[in-house]
Every structure is written in structure tokens, then in C-alpha cells.
Design a protein around this motif. Structure first.
Motif, short mmCIF file in Angstrom:
data_model
loop_
_atom_site.label_atom_id
_atom_site.label_comp_id
_atom_site.label_asym_id
_atom_site.label_seq_id
_atom_site.Cartn_x
_atom_site.Cartn_y
_atom_site.Cartn_z
N TRP A 107 -4.77 -19.73 2.81
CA TRP A 107 -5.86 -18.75 2.70
C TRP A 107 -6.21 -18.54 1.23
O TRP A 107 -7.38 -18.56 0.86
N ALA A 108 -5.20 -18.32 0.41
CA ALA A 108 -5.45 -18.07 -1.01
C ALA A 108 -6.04 -19.31 -1.68
O ALA A 108 -6.97 -19.21 -2.49
N GLN A 109 -5.52 -20.49 -1.34
CA GLN A 109 -6.05 -21.72 -1.92
C GLN A 109 -7.50 -21.93 -1.51
O GLN A 109 -8.33 -22.33 -2.34
N ASP A 110 -7.83 -21.67 -0.26
CA ASP A 110 -9.21 -21.83 0.19
C ASP A 110 -10.14 -20.86 -0.54
O ASP A 110 -11.25 -21.23 -0.92
N ALA A 111 -9.69 -19.63 -0.73
CA ALA A 111 -10.51 -18.65 -1.46
C ALA A 111 -10.74 -19.12 -2.90
O ALA A 111 -11.87 -19.08 -3.40
N LEU A 112 -9.68 -19.58 -3.56
CA LEU A 112 -9.84 -20.05 -4.94
C LEU A 112 -10.71 -21.31 -4.99
O LEU A 112 -11.53 -21.46 -5.90
N GLN A 113 -10.56 -22.18 -4.01
CA GLN A 113 -11.38 -23.40 -4.00
C GLN A 113 -12.87 -23.05 -3.92
O GLN A 113 -13.69 -23.69 -4.58
N LYS A 114 -13.21 -22.03 -3.14
CA LYS A 114 -14.61 -21.59 -3.08
C LYS A 114 -15.09 -21.13 -4.45
O LYS A 114 -16.21 -21.44 -4.87
N LEU A 115 -14.23 -20.41 -5.17
CA LEU A 115 -14.60 -19.93 -6.50
C LEU A 115 -14.77 -21.09 -7.48
O LEU A 115 -15.72 -21.13 -8.26
N VAL A 116 -13.85 -22.03 -7.45
CA VAL A 116 -13.90 -23.17 -8.36
C VAL A 116 -15.16 -23.99 -8.12
O VAL A 116 -15.78 -24.49 -9.07
#
Length: 185
Positions: free
Chosen positions: A20-29
Motif C-alpha cells: 500500500w505504501a509503495q503504491d502510494a509513493l509510486q503514484k507520487l514519483v
């Protein structure tokens, strides 16, 4: 009526507790322009019950990195992804990865919504945030055709040349039209 049950195929090559956290950060990146050296902090709120599955705060090996929320986020920040190659010993031991892990701030929550919330704070004072409460790749948020092909190629690149991988993907795309499934074998 026809029942459809989907399947889950995830991009990250690590413990699902971090997805979940990785997916959220990937959207930001992917939606903002900043480099890893501009990141002052990556703050992540996540369900506290998930913390037990990610015991390595400062991993030194690829296997430890797979069970580290800190490194899973750093892989996304550095490479835009957390695939097989990000979980090698060399990738985890990169000086920039080790330095950026020091700027990851974990905030396990015992109350509130079942989600992970990531805030990227930049050295210029800007900040970006995103939340996720499901992992990309599950039936309600499936991978794109390009993402599936990319994951297949990454997983199979050590087993067969690119031309053979392309032929396998083509056969899979036409699976319902094959006269005999042996063509795939």
C-alpha cells in the motif's frame, strides 16, 4: 450469468505488507518531478499490525530488503519501481539507498482508516501526499497489459532471450485462439 473471480499479480517483489505504501509513493514519483536528493523525509502512516512483517529497518541484503518498509519505499524513490533488480544485495547496499533510508519516518497507527498514507517532504519546503488502501494488481485495480508484460520480462529475462519472451507473450495474448495448448509449451 458468468462469475468472474480475478487474480492478484503485484509489481513489487517484496512483502505484501509494504505494498500500500509503495503504491502510494509510486503514484507520487510518477506524478511529480523530484529527485531522491531533494527528499528531506518520507513519512508513512500505516496500520501498526503490518509492522511485524517488516522487521528490517536498515537492511543490508536483498532478502532483508524484501521485509523492510524503509527500503521498499527507498527503492521506489530511487528507481520508480521495486522489482526483482531492486532486491539484490548491491541495490540495497547502494550508498544513496542507505542514506535515504535514514530519512524514512514510520508512523504505525492503531486507529483510523485501514490505509497507508505517504508524505514526501522536499528540501525546498514542498510536500506531496498520497494514500492507498489496496494494492495495485488486485482484481479491483488490475495491472495494465504493459505492467504484466514488464513483470514477465523481468522474471524471465534470465531464462530465455527477448525474442522467445516476446513469442510467449504473443501466445498468451492469443490463448483463447490456440488450436492446442501445446503451442505454448
Amino acid at each position: 450469468a458468468r462469475a468472474t473471480v480475478g487474480s492478484t499479480l503485484r509489481l513489487q517483489a517484496c512483502c505484501g505488507a509494504s505494498h500500500w505504501a509503495q503504491d502510494a509513493l509510486q503514484k507520487l514519483v510518477h506524478s511529480h518531478t523530484f529527485s531522491h536528493d531533494q527528499i528531506a523525509a518520507i513519512e508513512v502512516e500505516f496500520p501498526a499490525m503490518l509492522h511485524q512483517f517488516m522487521p528490517y529497518a536498515r537492511p543490508q541484503t536483498g532478502l532483508e530488503g524484501k521485509d523492510s518498509l524503509e527500503y521498499g519505499l527507498v527503492a521506489i524513490a530511487l528507481d520508480g519501481r521495486a522489482g526483482l533488480h531492486q532486491y539484490s544485495d548491491a541495490a540495497v547496499q547502494r550508498p544513496e539507498a542507505q542514506a535515504l533510508m535514514e530519512r524514512v519516518v514510520l508512523m504505525p497507527k492503531t486507529d483510523g482508516p485501514m490505509q497507508s498514507r505517504v508524505v514526501v517532504k522536499l528540501t525546498n519546503g514542498e510536500s506531496y501526499e498520497e494514500s492507498a488502501n489496496r494494492a495495485h494488481g488486485n482484481p479491483s485495480d488490475p495491472l495494465t497489459r504493459e505492467e504484466v508484460a514488464g513483470k514477465f520480462n523481468e522474471c524471465a529475462e534470465g531464462l530465455m532471450p527477448a525474442k522467445q519472451r516476446a513469442a510467449v507473450l504473443d501466445l498468451c495474448d492469443r490463448l483463447d485462439q490456440l488450436g492446442n495448448i501445446r503451442e505454448l509449451g
